[in-house]
Scaffold this motif. Structure first.
Motif, PDB file in Angstrom:
ATOM      1  N   ASN A 115       8.211   4.402 -27.885  1.00  0.00           N
ATOM      2  CA  ASN A 115       7.186   3.943 -28.828  1.00  0.00           C
ATOM      3  C   ASN A 115       5.822   3.862 -28.149  1.00  0.00           C
ATOM      4  OD1 ASN A 115       9.172   3.655 -30.770  1.00  0.00           O
ATOM      5  ND2 ASN A 115       9.376   1.447 -30.509  1.00  0.00           N
ATOM      6  N   ASP A 116       5.804   3.325 -26.930  1.00  0.00           N
ATOM      7  CA  ASP A 116       4.545   3.204 -26.184  1.00  0.00           C
ATOM      8  C   ASP A 116       3.965   4.588 -25.870  1.00  0.00           C
ATOM      9  OD1 ASP A 116       4.872   0.460 -26.258  1.00  0.00           O
ATOM     10  OD2 ASP A 116       5.684   0.324 -24.221  1.00  0.00           O
ATOM     11  N   GLN A 117       4.839   5.505 -25.532  1.00  0.00           N
ATOM     12  CA  GLN A 117       4.412   6.889 -25.248  1.00  0.00           C
ATOM     13  C   GLN A 117       3.781   7.523 -26.491  1.00  0.00           C
ATOM     14  OE1 GLN A 117       7.493   9.418 -23.383  1.00  0.00           O
ATOM     15  NE2 GLN A 117       7.056  10.918 -24.980  1.00  0.00           N
ATOM     16  N   LEU A 118       4.391   7.254 -27.647  1.00  0.00           N
ATOM     17  CA  LEU A 118       3.859   7.799 -28.896  1.00  0.00           C
ATOM     18  C   LEU A 118       2.499   7.174 -29.227  1.00  0.00           C
ATOM     19  CD1 LEU A 118       4.783   9.825 -31.113  1.00  0.00           C
ATOM     20  CD2 LEU A 118       5.508   7.834 -32.434  1.00  0.00           C
ATOM     21  N   ALA A 119       2.375   5.861 -29.009  1.00  0.00           N
ATOM     22  CA  ALA A 119       1.101   5.180 -29.258  1.00  0.00           C
ATOM     23  C   ALA A 119       0.008   5.723 -28.344  1.00  0.00           C
ATOM     24  CB  ALA A 119       1.263   3.683 -29.064  1.00  0.00           C
ATOM     25  N   ALA A 120       0.375   6.005 -27.088  1.00  0.00           N
ATOM     26  CA  ALA A 120      -0.600   6.505 -26.107  1.00  0.00           C
ATOM     27  C   ALA A 120      -1.109   7.901 -26.459  1.00  0.00           C
ATOM     28  CB  ALA A 120       0.024   6.513 -24.716  1.00  0.00           C
ATOM     29  N   ALA A 121      -0.388   8.614 -27.325  1.00  0.00           N
ATOM     30  CA  ALA A 121      -0.831   9.958 -27.725  1.00  0.00           C
ATOM     31  C   ALA A 121      -2.108   9.899 -28.543  1.00  0.00           C
ATOM     32  CB  ALA A 121       0.274  10.657 -28.513  1.00  0.00           C
ATOM     33  N   GLY A 122      -2.384   8.718 -29.128  1.00  0.00           N
ATOM     34  CA  GLY A 122      -3.635   8.542 -29.860  1.00  0.00           C
ATOM     35  C   GLY A 122      -3.556   8.922 -31.323  1.00  0.00           C
ATOM     36  N   ASP A 123      -4.717   9.061 -31.904  1.00  0.00           N
ATOM     37  CA  ASP A 123      -4.841   9.387 -33.326  1.00  0.00           C
ATOM     38  C   ASP A 123      -4.177  10.736 -33.601  1.00  0.00           C
ATOM     39  OD1 ASP A 123      -5.571   9.938 -35.909  1.00  0.00           O
ATOM     40  OD2 ASP A 123      -7.728   9.758 -35.570  1.00  0.00           O
ATOM     41  N   PRO A 124      -3.200  10.766 -34.520  1.00  0.00           N
ATOM     42  CA  PRO A 124      -2.503  12.031 -34.804  1.00  0.00           C
ATOM     43  C   PRO A 124      -3.436  13.172 -35.188  1.00  0.00           C
ATOM     44  CG  PRO A 124      -1.378  10.205 -35.857  1.00  0.00           C
ATOM     45  CD  PRO A 124      -2.648   9.649 -35.304  1.00  0.00           C
ATOM     46  N   ALA A 125      -4.541  12.847 -35.845  1.00  0.00           N
ATOM     47  CA  ALA A 125      -5.482  13.897 -36.270  1.00  0.00           C
ATOM     48  C   ALA A 125      -6.180  14.548 -35.087  1.00  0.00           C
ATOM     49  CB  ALA A 125      -6.516  13.304 -37.217  1.00  0.00           C
ATOM     50  N   SER A 126      -6.193  13.834 -33.940  1.00  0.00           N
ATOM     51  CA  SER A 126      -6.902  14.350 -32.761  1.00  0.00           C
ATOM     52  C   SER A 126      -5.974  14.927 -31.694  1.00  0.00           C
ATOM     53  CB  SER A 126      -7.734  13.224 -32.139  1.00  0.00           C
ATOM     54  OG  SER A 126      -8.623  12.684 -33.089  1.00  0.00           O
ATOM     55  N   ILE A 127      -4.672  14.850 -31.896  1.00  0.00           N
ATOM     56  CA  ILE A 127      -3.723  15.352 -30.897  1.00  0.00           C
ATOM     57  C   ILE A 127      -3.763  16.881 -30.881  1.00  0.00           C
ATOM     58  CG2 ILE A 127      -1.278  15.473 -30.236  1.00  0.00           C
ATOM     59  CD1 ILE A 127      -0.910  12.717 -31.544  1.00  0.00           C
ATOM     60  N   ALA A 128      -3.944  17.449 -29.690  1.00  0.00           N
ATOM     61  CA  ALA A 128      -4.067  18.914 -29.572  1.00  0.00           C
ATOM     62  C   ALA A 128      -2.759  19.621 -29.891  1.00  0.00           C
ATOM     63  CB  ALA A 128      -4.529  19.276 -28.157  1.00  0.00           C
ATOM     64  N   ASP A 129      -1.632  19.036 -29.431  1.00  0.00           N
ATOM     65  CA  ASP A 129      -0.327  19.679 -29.648  1.00  0.00           C
ATOM     66  C   ASP A 129       0.653  18.663 -30.233  1.00  0.00           C
ATOM     67  OD1 ASP A 129       1.923  21.235 -29.667  1.00  0.00           O
ATOM     68  OD2 ASP A 129       1.920  21.696 -27.518  1.00  0.00           O
ATOM     69  N   PRO A 130       0.546  18.379 -31.520  1.00  0.00           N
ATOM     70  CA  PRO A 130       1.435  17.371 -32.115  1.00  0.00           C
ATOM     71  C   PRO A 130       2.905  17.759 -32.056  1.00  0.00           C
ATOM     72  CG  PRO A 130       0.209  18.523 -33.820  1.00  0.00           C
ATOM     73  CD  PRO A 130      -0.370  18.950 -32.503  1.00  0.00           C
ATOM     74  N   ALA A 131       3.207  19.036 -32.065  1.00  0.00           N
ATOM     75  CA  ALA A 131       4.612  19.463 -31.987  1.00  0.00           C
ATOM     76  C   ALA A 131       5.229  19.044 -30.662  1.00  0.00           C
ATOM     77  CB  ALA A 131       4.719  20.974 -32.173  1.00  0.00           C
ATOM     78  N   ALA A 132       4.476  19.138 -29.575  1.00  0.00           N
ATOM     79  CA  ALA A 132       4.991  18.737 -28.258  1.00  0.00           C
ATOM     80  C   ALA A 132       5.171  17.227 -28.187  1.00  0.00           C
ATOM     81  CB  ALA A 132       4.040  19.213 -27.162  1.00  0.00           C
ATOM     82  N   VAL A 133       4.206  16.484 -28.750  1.00  0.00           N
ATOM     83  CA  VAL A 133       4.310  15.015 -28.767  1.00  0.00           C
ATOM     84  C   VAL A 133       5.544  14.594 -29.554  1.00  0.00           C
ATOM     85  CG1 VAL A 133       3.208  12.892 -29.597  1.00  0.00           C
ATOM     86  CG2 VAL A 133       1.836  14.653 -28.455  1.00  0.00           C
ATOM     87  N   ARG A 134       5.736  15.228 -30.690  1.00  0.00           N
ATOM     88  CA  ARG A 134       6.905  14.922 -31.521  1.00  0.00           C
ATOM     89  C   ARG A 134       8.202  15.262 -30.793  1.00  0.00           C
ATOM     90  NH1 ARG A 134       7.739  16.684 -37.809  1.00  0.00           N
ATOM     91  NH2 ARG A 134       9.732  15.598 -38.119  1.00  0.00           N
ATOM     92  N   ALA A 135       8.234  16.413 -30.152  1.00  0.00           N
ATOM     93  CA  ALA A 135       9.451  16.843 -29.445  1.00  0.00           C
ATOM     94  C   ALA A 135       9.814  15.892 -28.314  1.00  0.00           C
ATOM     95  CB  ALA A 135       9.266  18.257 -28.907  1.00  0.00           C
ATOM     96  N   ASP A 136       8.789  15.342 -27.651  1.00  0.00           N
ATOM     97  CA  ASP A 136       9.035  14.400 -26.550  1.00  0.00           C
ATOM     98  C   ASP A 136       9.539  13.052 -27.047  1.00  0.00           C
ATOM     99  OD1 ASP A 136       8.256  16.260 -24.682  1.00  0.00           O
ATOM    100  OD2 ASP A 136       6.211  15.474 -24.484  1.00  0.00           O
ATOM    101  N   PHE A 137       9.324  12.781 -28.322  1.00  0.00           N
ATOM    102  CA  PHE A 137       9.666  11.465 -28.882  1.00  0.00           C
ATOM    103  C   PHE A 137      10.917  11.473 -29.770  1.00  0.00           C
ATOM    104  CE2 PHE A 137       9.424   8.648 -32.574  1.00  0.00           C
ATOM    105  CZ  PHE A 137       9.373   7.406 -31.958  1.00  0.00           C
ATOM    106  N   GLU A 138      10.927  12.325 -30.756  1.00  0.00           N
ATOM    107  CA  GLU A 138      11.836  12.177 -31.897  1.00  0.00           C
ATOM    108  C   GLU A 138      13.313  12.237 -31.558  1.00  0.00           C
ATOM    109  OE1 GLU A 138      12.030  13.718 -36.507  1.00  0.00           O
ATOM    110  OE2 GLU A 138      11.313  15.110 -34.974  1.00  0.00           O
TER     111      GLU A 138
END
Length: 196
Positions: free
Chosen positions: A110-133
């Motif tokens: 959860n903390d890692q996901l929060a640290a990714a920042g605003d979803p609209a500004s994430i450069a690679d949301p697919a990678a962030v999602r893959a690391d979390f979900e």
């Protein structure tokens, strides 16, 4: 003291059941629904869920899975409550394992996901999602199973405590009929059916 012991055991059972149910709901509705959304929507929803869930009602239940079970165990110390204490002790181990999974695995994700920042500004949301979900879903199922097992064991503890209380009450009132026994028919010069 009997009422206090029972109240602690009921609170432990209730807290554990509520938290097990919450994680069950995540596994069966929340996460499957989010799996159907796009990456940014999923990240945004989980970030918001992780903020709003930190509230007093959740924390009482979540901390209560361990805290109330420890209290119930402490109140059941003593030879006369040993059989109930064994059940409570097993539930405590299961709840501690589930608590450790949440604290050591789900919360850091959860903390890692929060640290990714605003979803609209994430450069690679697919990678962030893959690391979390997938990891979060897996550990949610694990903690849900352990809390569910702890809930079942605490239900067993309540059952055993009830049997013990019944035996103690029967022993304290020897003139009364114990559960499962029948009184001898009253006879005064006649059989139980009114015949001589």
């Amino acid at each position: 003291m009997t009422a206090t012991r029972l109240a602690a055991l009921v609170l432990a059972t209730l807290a554990t059941g509520l938290v097990a149910g919450l994680f069950y709901a995540y596994a069966n509705s929340v996460m499957p629904a989010l799996a159907r959304t796009d990456d940014r929507a999923m990240i945004d929803a989980m970030q918001k869920i992780n903020v709003v869930i930190i509230n007093p009602w959740f924390m009482i239940g979540f901390l209560g899975t361990v805290g109330f079970t420890i209290l119930a165990a402490a109140l059941h110390l003593g030879r006369e409550h040993r059989s109930t204490l064994i059940w409570i002790g097993l539930a405590l181990v299961l709840n501690v394992i589930a608590f450790a999974v949440t604290s050591g695995l789900n919360v850091p994700l959860n903390d890692q996901l929060a640290a990714a920042g605003d979803p609209a500004s994430i450069a690679d949301p697919a990678a962030v999602r893959a690391d979390f979900e997938s990891a979060w879903v897996r550990w949610n199922i694990v903690r849900g199973v352990f809390h569910t097992l702890a809930f079942l064991v605490l239900c067993g503890a309540l059952f055993v405590a009830g049997i013990q209380q019944g035996k103690a009450s029967a022993a304290a009132a020897p003139g009364r009929i114990a559960a499962g026994e029948y009184a001898a028919p009253y006879r005064s010069g006649a059989s139980a059916f009114g015949q001589s």
